[in-house]
Design a protein around this motif. Sequence first.
Motif, mmCIF file in Angstrom:
data_model
loop_
_atom_site.group_PDB
_atom_site.id
_atom_site.type_symbol
_atom_site.label_atom_id
_atom_site.label_comp_id
_atom_site.label_asym_id
_atom_site.label_seq_id
_atom_site.Cartn_x
_atom_site.Cartn_y
_atom_site.Cartn_z
ATOM 1 N N SER A 80 46.720 66.130 30.077
ATOM 2 C CA SER A 80 48.022 65.560 29.723
ATOM 3 C C SER A 80 49.094 66.008 30.699
ATOM 4 C CB SER A 80 48.424 66.009 28.315
ATOM 5 O OG SER A 80 47.500 65.546 27.386
ATOM 6 N N GLU A 106 51.666 49.533 29.949
ATOM 7 C CA GLU A 106 51.318 50.956 29.873
ATOM 8 C C GLU A 106 50.844 51.390 31.247
ATOM 9 O OE1 GLU A 106 48.455 51.796 26.779
ATOM 10 O OE2 GLU A 106 49.468 50.436 25.397
ATOM 11 N N LEU A 107 51.215 52.614 31.633
ATOM 12 C CA LEU A 107 50.832 53.154 32.930
ATOM 13 C C LEU A 107 50.474 54.620 32.735
ATOM 14 C CD1 LEU A 107 50.692 52.449 35.973
ATOM 15 C CD2 LEU A 107 53.052 53.252 36.152
ATOM 16 N N TYR A 108 49.262 54.976 33.093
ATOM 17 C CA TYR A 108 48.750 56.325 32.894
ATOM 18 C C TYR A 108 48.453 56.971 34.246
ATOM 19 C CZ TYR A 108 47.810 54.672 28.160
ATOM 20 O OH TYR A 108 47.929 54.157 26.888
ATOM 21 N N TRP A 137 41.403 58.990 29.201
ATOM 22 C CA TRP A 137 42.851 58.814 29.256
ATOM 23 C C TRP A 137 43.438 59.277 27.937
ATOM 24 C CZ3 TRP A 137 44.460 57.714 33.973
ATOM 25 C CH2 TRP A 137 43.596 57.046 34.833
ATOM 26 N N ALA A 142 46.892 59.631 25.379
ATOM 27 C CA ALA A 142 48.159 58.954 25.094
ATOM 28 C C ALA A 142 49.325 59.679 25.759
ATOM 29 C CB ALA A 142 48.374 58.851 23.591
ATOM 30 N N GLU A 143 49.237 61.001 25.864
ATOM 31 C CA GLU A 143 50.312 61.780 26.474
ATOM 32 C C GLU A 143 50.461 61.505 27.969
ATOM 33 O OE1 GLU A 143 47.787 63.312 24.743
ATOM 34 O OE2 GLU A 143 48.840 63.634 22.857
ATOM 35 N N ASP A 144 49.446 60.895 28.583
ATOM 36 C CA ASP A 144 49.491 60.588 30.012
ATOM 37 C C ASP A 144 50.276 59.301 30.304
ATOM 38 O OD1 ASP A 144 47.865 62.803 30.534
ATOM 39 O OD2 ASP A 144 46.030 61.619 30.441
ATOM 40 N N GLU A 145 50.656 58.544 29.262
ATOM 41 C CA GLU A 145 51.345 57.267 29.436
ATOM 42 C C GLU A 145 52.771 57.508 29.919
ATOM 43 O OE1 GLU A 145 52.981 53.702 29.555
ATOM 44 O OE2 GLU A 145 53.815 54.923 27.951
ATOM 45 N N ASP A 172 56.562 54.694 28.446
ATOM 46 C CA ASP A 172 57.242 54.993 27.187
ATOM 47 C C ASP A 172 57.886 53.754 26.569
ATOM 48 O OD1 ASP A 172 57.977 56.774 25.145
ATOM 49 O OD2 ASP A 172 59.944 57.097 26.054
ATOM 50 N N LYS A 216 45.918 54.311 35.690
ATOM 51 C CA LYS A 216 45.442 53.148 34.944
ATOM 52 C C LYS A 216 46.639 52.320 34.521
ATOM 53 C CE LYS A 216 44.058 53.237 30.581
ATOM 54 N NZ LYS A 216 43.263 53.352 29.342
ATOM 55 N N GLU A 267 42.893 46.128 31.308
ATOM 56 C CA GLU A 267 43.090 47.455 31.887
ATOM 57 C C GLU A 267 42.543 47.482 33.301
ATOM 58 O OE1 GLU A 267 41.263 50.353 29.349
ATOM 59 O OE2 GLU A 267 42.566 49.857 27.661
#
Length: 115
Positions: free
Chosen positions: A4, A39-41, A50, A52-55, A58, A82, A90
């Motif tokens: 993360s 969404e961008l990770y 992946w 969720a905290e890597d997104e 926001d 990603k 994706e």
Amino acid sequence: MKTSLSLLLGALGGLTLGVGSAGADALTIENQTGRPVVELYASNADAHVWEAEDEMLDGRVLAPGQSVTVELSRRFKIYDLKAVHDNGAERPYYGFNIRRISRLQLKPDEVNLLP
């Protein structure tokens, strides 16, 4: 497990995101895919999933032709990215060295890495 990143949203001259640790590399990500990115990770390339905290967006949308500047921790050298598009598709992009590039262009079938 994908590591993360502690990302904070900033609002200076557009969409700018940063991490809460010292020693970061700025990376501008341009959407040239032809579809909105919802969404961008980004995470350490050695991680396996992946989180969720890597997104990084926001809830914002990165429209075609727009760019976002993020700061990624120098704790890791190689990152994976990603993009998730508005239609749910994706697209992962693997293994870019944030110490050698400052701009990354997302294309439908490839990514361009620019100094």
